[in-house]
Design a protein around this motif. Structure first.
Motif, PDB file in Angstrom:
ATOM      1  N   SER A   1      12.348  54.329  44.475  1.00  0.00           N
ATOM      2  CA  SER A   1      12.265  55.663  45.078  1.00  0.00           C
ATOM      3  C   SER A   1      13.490  55.954  45.941  1.00  0.00           C
ATOM      4  O   SER A   1      14.081  57.041  45.876  1.00  0.00           O
ATOM      5  N   ILE A   2      13.887  54.969  46.760  1.00  0.00           N
ATOM      6  CA  ILE A   2      15.068  55.132  47.600  1.00  0.00           C
ATOM      7  C   ILE A   2      16.311  55.290  46.727  1.00  0.00           C
ATOM      8  O   ILE A   2      17.159  56.174  46.960  1.00  0.00           O
ATOM      9  N   ALA A   3      16.432  54.436  45.694  1.00  0.00           N
ATOM     10  CA  ALA A   3      17.599  54.504  44.807  1.00  0.00           C
ATOM     11  C   ALA A   3      17.679  55.855  44.109  1.00  0.00           C
ATOM     12  O   ALA A   3      18.757  56.454  43.998  1.00  0.00           O
ATOM     13  N   ASP A   4      16.540  56.338  43.624  1.00  0.00           N
ATOM     14  CA  ASP A   4      16.523  57.645  42.952  1.00  0.00           C
ATOM     15  C   ASP A   4      16.909  58.760  43.910  1.00  0.00           C
ATOM     16  O   ASP A   4      17.642  59.691  43.547  1.00  0.00           O
ATOM     17  N   GLY A   5      16.400  58.677  45.140  1.00  0.00           N
ATOM     18  CA  GLY A   5      16.711  59.712  46.126  1.00  0.00           C
ATOM     19  C   GLY A   5      18.187  59.750  46.465  1.00  0.00           C
ATOM     20  O   GLY A   5      18.796  60.826  46.554  1.00  0.00           O
ATOM     21  N   VAL A   6      18.803  58.577  46.636  1.00  0.00           N
ATOM     22  CA  VAL A   6      20.230  58.515  46.952  1.00  0.00           C
ATOM     23  C   VAL A   6      21.064  58.975  45.760  1.00  0.00           C
ATOM     24  O   VAL A   6      22.038  59.728  45.909  1.00  0.00           O
ATOM     25  N   THR A   7      20.673  58.534  44.556  1.00  0.00           N
ATOM     26  CA  THR A   7      21.423  58.898  43.350  1.00  0.00           C
ATOM     27  C   THR A   7      21.466  60.409  43.153  1.00  0.00           C
ATOM     28  O   THR A   7      22.467  60.961  42.680  1.00  0.00           O
TER      29      THR A   7
ATOM     30  N   VAL B   1      24.831  60.996  55.009  1.00  0.00           N
ATOM     31  CA  VAL B   1      24.372  62.068  54.128  1.00  0.00           C
ATOM     32  C   VAL B   1      23.494  61.520  53.007  1.00  0.00           C
ATOM     33  O   VAL B   1      22.415  62.058  52.718  1.00  0.00           O
ATOM     34  N   LEU B   2      23.927  60.442  52.361  1.00  0.00           N
ATOM     35  CA  LEU B   2      23.158  59.879  51.256  1.00  0.00           C
ATOM     36  C   LEU B   2      21.792  59.374  51.713  1.00  0.00           C
ATOM     37  O   LEU B   2      20.777  59.610  51.054  1.00  0.00           O
ATOM     38  N   PHE B   3      21.757  58.680  52.851  1.00  0.00           N
ATOM     39  CA  PHE B   3      20.485  58.147  53.344  1.00  0.00           C
ATOM     40  C   PHE B   3      19.556  59.264  53.810  1.00  0.00           C
ATOM     41  O   PHE B   3      18.349  59.226  53.554  1.00  0.00           O
ATOM     42  N   CYS B   4      20.139  60.263  54.494  1.00  0.00           N
ATOM     43  CA  CYS B   4      19.308  61.376  54.987  1.00  0.00           C
ATOM     44  C   CYS B   4      18.687  62.145  53.826  1.00  0.00           C
ATOM     45  O   CYS B   4      17.463  62.301  53.754  1.00  0.00           O
ATOM     46  N   LEU B   5      19.530  62.644  52.938  1.00  0.00           N
ATOM     47  CA  LEU B   5      19.022  63.450  51.842  1.00  0.00           C
ATOM     48  C   LEU B   5      18.225  62.612  50.848  1.00  0.00           C
ATOM     49  O   LEU B   5      17.225  63.076  50.294  1.00  0.00           O
ATOM     50  N   GLY B   6      18.648  61.362  50.640  1.00  0.00           N
ATOM     51  CA  GLY B   6      17.894  60.492  49.740  1.00  0.00           C
ATOM     52  C   GLY B   6      16.506  60.202  50.257  1.00  0.00           C
ATOM     53  O   GLY B   6      15.519  60.251  49.506  1.00  0.00           O
ATOM     54  N   SER B   7      16.385  59.933  51.548  1.00  0.00           N
ATOM     55  CA  SER B   7      15.076  59.650  52.140  1.00  0.00           C
ATOM     56  C   SER B   7      14.205  60.897  52.166  1.00  0.00           C
ATOM     57  O   SER B   7      12.995  60.828  51.937  1.00  0.00           O
ATOM     58  N   PHE B   8      14.830  62.046  52.437  1.00  0.00           N
ATOM     59  CA  PHE B   8      14.057  63.281  52.416  1.00  0.00           C
ATOM     60  C   PHE B   8      13.549  63.574  51.008  1.00  0.00           C
ATOM     61  O   PHE B   8      12.464  64.127  50.823  1.00  0.00           O
ATOM     62  N   SER B   9      14.337  63.173  50.010  1.00  0.00           N
ATOM     63  CA  SER B   9      13.892  63.329  48.626  1.00  0.00           C
ATOM     64  C   SER B   9      12.646  62.500  48.371  1.00  0.00           C
ATOM     65  O   SER B   9      11.725  62.934  47.664  1.00  0.00           O
TER      66      SER B   9
END
Length: 462
Positions: free
Chosen positions: A304-310, A84-92
């Motif tokens: 960017s990845i960190a912000d998306g996951v956070t 969930v975190l990787f999917c939604l974070g990457s989509f962010s």
């Protein structure tokens, strides 16, 4: 001036789950407890023995157990949480490049005034993804896109979310070809693989037409409401500045990369059998590649990845709490007594209604166990034995189980599907649940029940 009544705030999803934990913990001290045994079938699978239910001593919770329950919920659900975190974070990450926004803006300009065409296209796309690729929770990452499209057409974010989720429900809920639902059930029930596909295809068409019609009607209702507000001068139109939504070459490359990642994900899951951890990795690589195409430096890419996951760490908390509820039910031996009671009640139901009751039971069981495979392992042997005892078509069980699972998981707050949708669409849970229940789920549930009753009444197996 008299003060108006204070409006009750909608219950927080974590509050709902905490209440469940408290209630189950209290029940563990006095409620009847029991358990089924598991045996190994001819295929080497561990399946529940429907005749083995027996009472077991109570296992009431202790203070150390409660203290460690939620951390254990995290640990035992870590694959789903990472996914969930990787999917939604990457989509962010993709969303912040505005590549998809620019594409949507371009398409909507060409289809201006053809709102129903847009709804039909989206409904067709996500129904197909659910039916052929087994998309369920995967569609959650497209909710922000649906919300964006809805806003551009003058609709609210709830309809935008429904345009993505309701067709997915129909596709997954008919279980046309997906190995993780239909084929799994047929193997457990000893039915020929992909048998009964003809009637499931008919069901898919019926539900697709109904779902698409409901979405178009809701769109028409919102358009009429907006027209009245404009006439009364109370309309609040959101101004869209699309000056920064030029569909540049860089953004086209990001969209192409995004589509290729989705195609690879579909291929890897359907052909190679990759699970959630692999899919999470695919989305993570998609996010990195998107940042790279966007011209970001190594540090910017990582940030960017960190912000998306956070942005979506709250979902990890909800998933951990939800898994804690399941662990609590299992380890206090309170889940099997409930399952046993439901199975016992089904034996006294008139035969033409057994399939419909099974559909409702599976939907209800989503409140206690979210994953389809978990419900299949527990309920399929019981319902399969019931079909043999009562002499009805086991294909009814297949249809009832995929229908029941498909319709409930987007409504129940402990379901990861519901959690992801509410977070991705930035929705209020109570408003979302009430809206889809009133506008879509009631009608779809009635249609599903009728389709199941027809299949059972006429013993359809094609």
């Amino acid at each position: 001036m008299a003060k108006g009544k204070k409006k009750l705030a909608p219950p927080h999803v974590l509050a709902i789950l905490l209440v469940l934990i408290v209630v189950i913990s209290i029940l563990s001290f006095f409620a009847p407890t029991g358990q089924y045994d598991y045996v190994t079938d001819a295929m080497g699978n561990s399946v529940l023995d429907a005749e083995s239910y027996h009472s077991v001593p109570r296992n009431p919770v202790t203070l150390p157990y409660i203290i460690n329950l939620i951390p254990r919920g995290f640990a035992s659900n870590i694959t789903t949480i990472v996914f969930v975190l990787f999917c939604l974070g990457s989509f962010s990450v993709v969303g912040k490049t505005k590549a998809v926004d620019a594409l949507v803006n371009t398409i909507l300009k060409k289809l201006h005034g053809k709102d129903n065409v847009v709804i039909i296209l989206l409904s067709t796309l996500f129904t197909a993804c659910g039916a052929f690729f087994g998309w369920s929770v995967e569609s959650g990452v497209f909710v922000p896109m649906g919300v964006l499209i809805a806003k551009r057409m003058g609709y609210d974010k709830y309809l935008g979310t429904a345009m993505v989720i309701m067709p997915t429900l129909v596709g997954w809920g008919t279980g046309l070809l997906y190995s993780g639902s239909t084929l799994l059930l047929q193997e457990m029930l000893g039915i020929a693989p992909l048998s009964g596909m003809g009637y499931r295809a008919v069901s898919l068409v019926v539900l697709y037409v109904l779902c698409t019609t409901l979405l178009c009607l809701e769109g028409g209702r919102q358009r009429k409401k907006h027209a009245v507000e404009v006439a009364e001068g109370t309309a609040v139109d959101e101004e869209f500045d699309d000056s920064d939504l030029v569909f540049t070459t860089r953004r086209k490359l990001i969209v192409i990369w995004f589509v290729l990642a989705i195609i690879f994900m579909v291929y890897a899951t359907t052909v190679w059998g990759w699970g959630l951890s692999y899919v999470g990795g695919i989305y993570f690589m998609m996010g990195l590649g998107t940042a790279l195409i966007d011209g970001q430096s190594i540090n910017q890419m990582c940030q960017s990845i960190a912000d998306g996951v956070t942005e979506y760490t709250f979902i990890a908390l909800v998933l951990a709490f939800a898994q804690s509820v399941i662990l609590l039910l299992q380890e206090t031996f309170l889940m099997d007594p409930f399952v046993h009671l439901l199975a016992s009640l089904l034996q006294s139901v008139p035969l033409p209604l057994v399939g419909v009751i099974a559909f409702l039971v599976v939907a209800l069981m989503t409140f206690f166990m979210g994953g389809f495979q978990t419900k299949a392992v527990i309920l399929a042997p019981i319902l399969g034995s019931l079909s043999q005892l009562l002499g009805f078509n086991p294909q009814v069980i297949v249809l009832a189980m995929v229908f029941g699972d498909g319709i409930a998981k987007w409504f129940w707050p402990a379901s990861s599907n519901c959690v992801i949708v509410v977070a991705a669409g930035k929705l209020e849970y109570v408003d979302w649940a009430k809206g889809i229940l009133k506008k879509y789920l009631v009608y779809l549930a009635i249609a599903m029940a009728i389709l199941i009753a027809i299949m059972q009444s006429f013993n359809i197996s094609w």
